[in-house]
Structures are given as C-alpha cells and as structure tokens.
Design a protein around this motif. Structure first.
Motif, PDB file in Angstrom:
ATOM      1  N   GLN A   1      -0.712   7.344  -9.694  1.00  0.00           N
ATOM      2  CA  GLN A   1      -2.021   6.801  -9.337  1.00  0.00           C
ATOM      3  C   GLN A   1      -2.843   6.349 -10.548  1.00  0.00           C
TER       4      GLN A   1
ATOM      5  N   THR B   1      -4.670   2.499 -11.027  1.00  0.00           N
ATOM      6  CA  THR B   1      -4.471   1.744  -9.784  1.00  0.00           C
ATOM      7  C   THR B   1      -5.778   1.320  -9.117  1.00  0.00           C
TER       8      THR B   1
ATOM      9  N   ASP C   1       0.754   4.093  -2.873  1.00  0.00           N
ATOM     10  CA  ASP C   1       0.438   5.487  -2.568  1.00  0.00           C
ATOM     11  C   ASP C   1       1.536   6.437  -3.043  1.00  0.00           C
TER      12      ASP C   1
ATOM     13  N   ARG D   1       0.823  -1.212   0.000  1.00  0.00           N
ATOM     14  CA  ARG D   1       0.000   0.000   0.000  1.00  0.00           C
ATOM     15  C   ARG D   1       0.854   1.257   0.000  1.00  0.00           C
TER      16      ARG D   1
ATOM     17  N   ARG E   1      -6.046  -1.362  -6.023  1.00  0.00           N
ATOM     18  CA  ARG E   1      -6.520  -0.971  -4.687  1.00  0.00           C
ATOM     19  C   ARG E   1      -7.682  -1.863  -4.242  1.00  0.00           C
TER      20      ARG E   1
END
Length: 313
Positions: A179, A182, A175, A171, A186
């Motif tokens: 992004q 993703t 992060d 994670r 996630r």
C-alpha cells in the motif's frame, strides 16, 4: 590432433543476438575468447553479468528486454511500460527496463534495469517468448512511479479503454499489493470510476476480440455523399457501412434520435446495445453483431463515408 572452435559459429541462433556466457561456454567458446571479443572496439558487448550481445552497437529495446530476462532467469517478470506495450499499448518507454523478481533475490543490476523485489510475483503473460506482467499489474507498477497526474491517469485509463483489464481488476490488484505510495493511484481510480465510458469501451473491445468480425474503426462520425454529418457510431466497419452504438446517450435529446434515424435512412446498418448488455449478456450482443454483419455484407454498401478522431472525412 588439435582443432579450433570458431566463436562466431558456436554462437549461432541466439535470440535477438542475446546469449548467456554459460551458453557460449557450453558451445565450446573459451572464457578468454569471450573476454577478448567483449573488449572496447570488439565485435561483442557485455550487457549484464553473464549476458553478451553478439554485436558492438547500442542495444535495441527488444535486446535489452531479452538481456534482462536472460540475466534474471526464469523467476523474472517484465512489468511496467514494456509489459503494457507488449500487450497492445503504444506508450513512451522509460530509460530503464522494469523487472520483478522474488523478494529473496539479491542482485546488483546493470544501469538499464530497474529491479523490484516482490512477494507477489504474478503469473507471466508470454509474448514472443518473454515473460510480462498481466495488464493490471503492469499498469499499477508503472503508475506507482509516475508523479505527473495526467500521465498517471493515462497509465490507468488506457488499459481499461482498450479492454485489457477492468477497473475492478485494477482495484483488486492494488488492494492485494503493497500500500505504500498508492494514494495518488487510488485518487485516479476513483476519478475513472466516475467516467464509465472508458469501461464500456473496454468491454466492447473485449467482446470483439473473441468474435470472428474484423477490427472496426472506433468513435467514427458518418457523413453522407454531400459531406454532411448524419450521425456518430462507437464502432464502424467501413467496408460494409455498418455501425455499432453501445454508449449511453449523452443527452437523450431529439438530436441524437434524429442522428440514428438519419443513419438508417442513409442505408447504414446500425446495431444498438446497452452498456448493461455488454456486461451481462455479451454472447447475445456478439450474435446480433455477427448476424448484422453478414446481412450488411450481402447488400450494396451505402454511399457514406466516415472520419475518426484525427482523420478528415
């Protein structure tokens, strides 16, 4: 006085038969000799601009990895499936070798190379001299290009299961990066967070990796001499008849308690650790395992046998 440099001798000691043209030149091989030997039907093959394989057949996967690293230079980091496999997983390889380079580089890579420019080049993990991305980065780089949900979940779960990284590391890496694309990753990470068994198994493997104990068999069912199942253990050392249980009971039932008693009654040494202790008190867990292993090795092995998934008892 004139002399001729033997091209084959000058090209001795390449890694996996992969060598750069600049190295050949430095050893006295002329450009026309390199060009002649790399022609169709010749003894050498050009795999990338400035990179030669000193053989004429199809390159192996290892040769392609070395060719990629030779072509891209010191700033290259190999990632994705190849990086995960180099660090212990068994995964099918895609058609291309996935490599990271700084985002300022502009190259026209050969067909076998999937080139990704990045502003976040990871510190490489070197395996047999090749620079690979650490597991959490490699898993995410592969996962972001996977559109099949089951394969995507496998790419994220296996590094956790085998103790290569944690869900938290995945994670954090996700992060910190780009992004774009993703959302599916996630979603799978949220699913994995709800099934903590893989995480606990990974912690157990990480602990054993820094212990003096030999590798165990994982997820074993133990049988008595009559072939009756008498219990299950998360890790099993068959040579001494010792088991380790570290997962939370699945149902907390009398059946599970009876299984533990049956193992002990059969002479099996069983070490029991809570999942929390693996995370917070790993050194104490290791000391208990090592002590139990030494004790088990001094007594007669119990008359039991085991089976692991995919293997008969």
């Amino acid at each position: 006085m004139t002399f001729t440099i033997d091209a084959a001798k000058a090209a001795q000691h390449p890694v996996n038969n992969i060598v750069s043209v600049s190295t050949l030149r430095a050893r006295g091989v002329l450009d026309q000799t390199i060009a002649r030997r790399c022609r169709p039907g010749g003894p050498w093959r050009r795999l990338a601009p400035g990179v030669v394989m000193l053989a004429s057949g199809e390159p192996t996967r290892t040769q392609l990895l070395h060719a990629a690293a030779t072509y891209l230079g010191k700033e290259c980091v190999l990632t994705g499936h190849d990086a995960l496999c180099a660090q212990g997983l068994d995964l099918p390889k895609p058609r291309t070798v996935h490599a990271l380079v700084p985002n300022w580089r502009r190259l026209s890579p050969p067909e076998f190379l999937l080139l990704e420019r990045t502003a976040r080049r990871p510190d490489p993990v070197f395996v047999h001299g090749l620079p690979f991305a650490p597991p959490e980065r490699a898993a995410l780089d592969a996962a972001r290009r996977q559109h099949e949900p089951e394969r995507l979940r496998e790419l994220l779960t296996l590094p956790i299961y085998y103790g290569m990284c944690t869900p938290e590391q995945l994670r954090a890496e996700l992060d910190a990066g780009n992004q774009r694309g993703t959302a599916a990753v996630r979603q799978q990470l949220r699913f994995i967070a709800q099934t903590r068994d893989n995480y606990v198994h990974g912690l157990a493997r990480q602990l054993l990796n820094r212990s003096p104990l030999p590798p165990p068999r994982w997820e074993a069912t133990v049988y008595d001499r009559a072939g009756r199942s008498i219990g299950a253990v998360d890790a099993w050392w068959d040579e001494i008849g010792m088991g380790w249980q570290f997962r939370k009971p699945t149902d907390g039932s009398e059946r599970e308690q009876a299984g533990r008693l049956s193992l002990t009654a059969a002479g099996v040494v069983v070490v029991r650790s809570s999942p929390e202790s693996l995370r917070t008190n790993g050194n104490a867990v290791l000391r208990e395992l090592v002590s139990a292993f030494r004790a088990a090795a001094t007594r007669v092995r119990p008359a039991v046998r085991c089976a692991v998934p995919g293997q008969a008892a």
